[in-house]
Design an enzyme around this catalytic site. Structure first.
Site, PDB file in Angstrom:
ATOM      1  N   TRP A  10      16.827  18.613 -28.474  1.00 16.48           N
ATOM      2  CA  TRP A  10      17.703  17.911 -29.188  1.00 16.48           C
ATOM      3  C   TRP A  10      18.011  16.381 -28.835  1.00 16.48           C
ATOM      4  CZ3 TRP A  10      22.308  21.852 -29.906  1.00 16.48           C
ATOM      5  CH2 TRP A  10      22.003  22.968 -30.676  1.00 16.48           C
ATOM      6  N   HIS A  98       9.408  13.438 -20.353  1.00 15.22           N
ATOM      7  CA  HIS A  98       9.438  12.986 -21.690  1.00 15.22           C
ATOM      8  C   HIS A  98       9.045  11.536 -21.740  1.00 15.22           C
ATOM      9  CE1 HIS A  98      10.414  12.211 -26.046  1.00 15.22           C
ATOM     10  NE2 HIS A  98      10.357  13.575 -26.034  1.00 15.22           N
ATOM     11  N   GLU A 168       2.476  15.053 -26.226  1.00 17.30           N
ATOM     12  CA  GLU A 168       3.075  14.396 -27.299  1.00 17.30           C
ATOM     13  C   GLU A 168       2.588  12.911 -27.206  1.00 17.30           C
ATOM     14  OE1 GLU A 168       7.064  16.306 -27.843  1.00 17.30           O
ATOM     15  OE2 GLU A 168       7.288  14.561 -26.409  1.00 17.30           O
ATOM     16  N   SER A 212       6.412  14.861 -34.401  1.00 14.63           N
ATOM     17  CA  SER A 212       6.567  14.726 -35.859  1.00 14.63           C
ATOM     18  C   SER A 212       6.134  16.457 -36.342  1.00 14.63           C
ATOM     19  CB  SER A 212       5.861  13.819 -36.565  1.00 14.63           C
ATOM     20  OG  SER A 212       6.399  12.487 -36.300  1.00 14.63           O
ATOM     21  N   GLY A 233      11.167  17.619 -31.988  1.00 16.07           N
ATOM     22  CA  GLY A 233      12.621  16.797 -31.654  1.00 16.07           C
ATOM     23  C   GLY A 233      13.202  17.194 -33.203  1.00 16.07           C
ATOM     24  N   GLY A 234      13.062  16.238 -33.961  1.00 14.33           N
ATOM     25  CA  GLY A 234      14.026  15.884 -35.177  1.00 14.33           C
ATOM     26  C   GLY A 234      14.194  17.242 -36.025  1.00 14.33           C
TER      27      GLY A 234
HETATM   28  P1  PGA Z   1      10.012  14.491 -32.697  1.00 15.61           P
HETATM   29  O1  PGA Z   1      10.163  14.486 -31.369  1.00 15.61           O
HETATM   30  O2  PGA Z   1       9.401  15.934 -33.132  1.00 15.61           O
HETATM   31  O3  PGA Z   1      11.040  13.964 -33.647  1.00 15.61           O
HETATM   32  O4  PGA Z   1       8.787  13.363 -33.159  1.00 15.61           O
HETATM   33  C1  PGA Z   1       9.232  15.304 -30.427  1.00 15.61           C
HETATM   34  C2  PGA Z   1       9.766  14.716 -29.094  1.00 15.61           C
HETATM   35  O5  PGA Z   1      10.006  13.693 -28.425  1.00 15.61           O
HETATM   36  O6  PGA Z   1       9.830  15.821 -28.365  1.00 15.61           O
END
Ligand code: PGA
Length: 254
Positions: A10, A98, A168, A212, A233-234
Site C-alpha cells: 500500500w 524496495h 521489480e 504495474s 502497488g497501485g
Molecule cells: P506498482 O508498484 O504495482 O504500483 O507498479 C509495485 C511496487 O512498487 O511494489
C-alpha cells in the site's frame, strides 16, 4: 512447487477509515470465494494501520506485512520499527529493499541483507525486492546487475521457506509499463541460478514479479512458469483489482 504469494504494497496510502474498509472488503472476498485461496495472500499497509488491521485479518487467509524494518532489535533509532515489533503487532511478512527505500533512504545491499537476517530471526517471511533502473537496462545485461544485487542482499543460508524474492524493474513501478514475459522469464532464470542451490532446505526460492501488475495483465504474467506470485502497488489499493490479481494467480498456479 514453491509457495506462491500475492502481496499488496500500500506504500504511504490509507487513513484509518479507508484502510479498514479495504481490509474488510478483502476479507469478505476471501470468505465468499468459491474455493479457499491456495496462494498465500498478504497486505502491507503503512505502519499506522498494522495494529488496527491485525485484528480484522486474524483467522482469514490474508496475512499482514510491514514495508520495512530496522536491522537492530531495539534501541536509539528514532522513527524506526524493529522486525520483532512487526511480529509483535501481528505481522507475518515484511517487504525489504524496495527500490523506493533504496533510493530515497539510501539503503544499500548490505543494509537490506542485515534487515532480512533480523526479520527472519524474528519469525517474519521476507519479501526481498531487487530490480534494475532504465539506465542500467539500456547499458545491457540487466541480469548480471540484478543477480549481483540479489546475491549481496540475501543473507547467507537463508531458507526459501522464509524469504521470497520480488523482481521489480524500477522503470515498471507505477508507470503502467511491465517487462515482457520473455524478459521476466530470462531474468528470473538468471536470478535463480545466481543463488547457491539449497538442497537441504528442500524448496527453491520463490520469485514474485512486481511493477504495474494490474487486473488486466495478471493472467498473462501468471502464466510465466518462473513467476510465483506478485508484489502489487497501485492495484492493491482497490479491493476489486487486487482480488482479480489474486484470482488470476489462483487460476494459473493451482
Ligand atoms: P506498482 O508498484 O504495482 O504500483 O507498479 C509495485 C511496487 O512498487 O511494489
Amino acid at each position: 512447487m514453491p509457495h506462491t504469494l500475492v502481496a499488496g504494497n500500500w506504500k504511504m496510502n490509507g487513513l484509518r477509515t479507508d484502510g479498514i474498509a479495504l481490509a474488510r472488503e478483502l476479507v469478505r472476498k476471501a470468505q465468499s470465494a468459491k474455493r479457499y485461496p491456495q496462494n498465500r495472500i498478504a497486505i502491507c499497509p503503512p505502519a499506522t494501520l498494522l495494529a488496527p488491521l491485525a485484528g480484522f485479518l486474524m483467522g482469514s487467509p490474508i496475512g499482514l506485512g510491514g514495508q520495512d524494518c530496522h536491522m537492530a532489535e531495539k534501541g536509539a533509532y528514532t522513527g524506526d520499527i524493529s522486525a520483532k515489533m512487526l511480529k509483535d503487532t501481528g505481522c507475518q511478512y515484511v517487504i525489504l529493499g524496495h527500490s523506493e527505500r533504496r533510493s530515497a533512504h539510501h539503503e544499500t545491499d548490505a543494509m537490506v541483507r542485515a534487515k532480512a537476517k533480523a526479520a527472519i530471526e524474528a519469525g517474519l517471511h521476507v519479501i526481498l525486492c531487487v530490480g534494475e533502473d532504465l539506465v542500467s537496462r539500456e547499458k545491457g545485461n540487466p541480469e548480471q546487475q540484478v543477480a549481483d544485487q540479489l546475491r549481496q542482499s540475501v543473507p547467507d543460508n537463508a531458507d526459501p521457506a522464509h524469504l521470497s524474492i520480488a523482481y521489480e524493474p524500477i522503470w515498471a513501478i507505477g508507470t503502467g509499463r511491465t517487462a515482457g514475459p520473455h524478459e521476466i522469464a530470462r531474468m528470473l532464470q538468471a536470478l535463480a541460478s545466481s543463488l547457491p542451490s539449497r538442497p537441504a532446505a528442500g524448496l527453491p526460492f520463490s520469485f514474485l514479479y512486481g511493477g504495474s501488475v494490474k487486473a488486466d495483465n495478471a493472467a498473462e504474467l501468471s502464466r510465466i512458469p518462473e513467476v510465483g506470485g506478485f508484489l502489487v502497488g497501485g492495484a492493491s489499493l482497490e479491493a476489486d483489482s487486487f482480488w482479480a490479481i489474486v484470482e488470476a494467480a489462483e487460476v494459473s498456479k493451482f
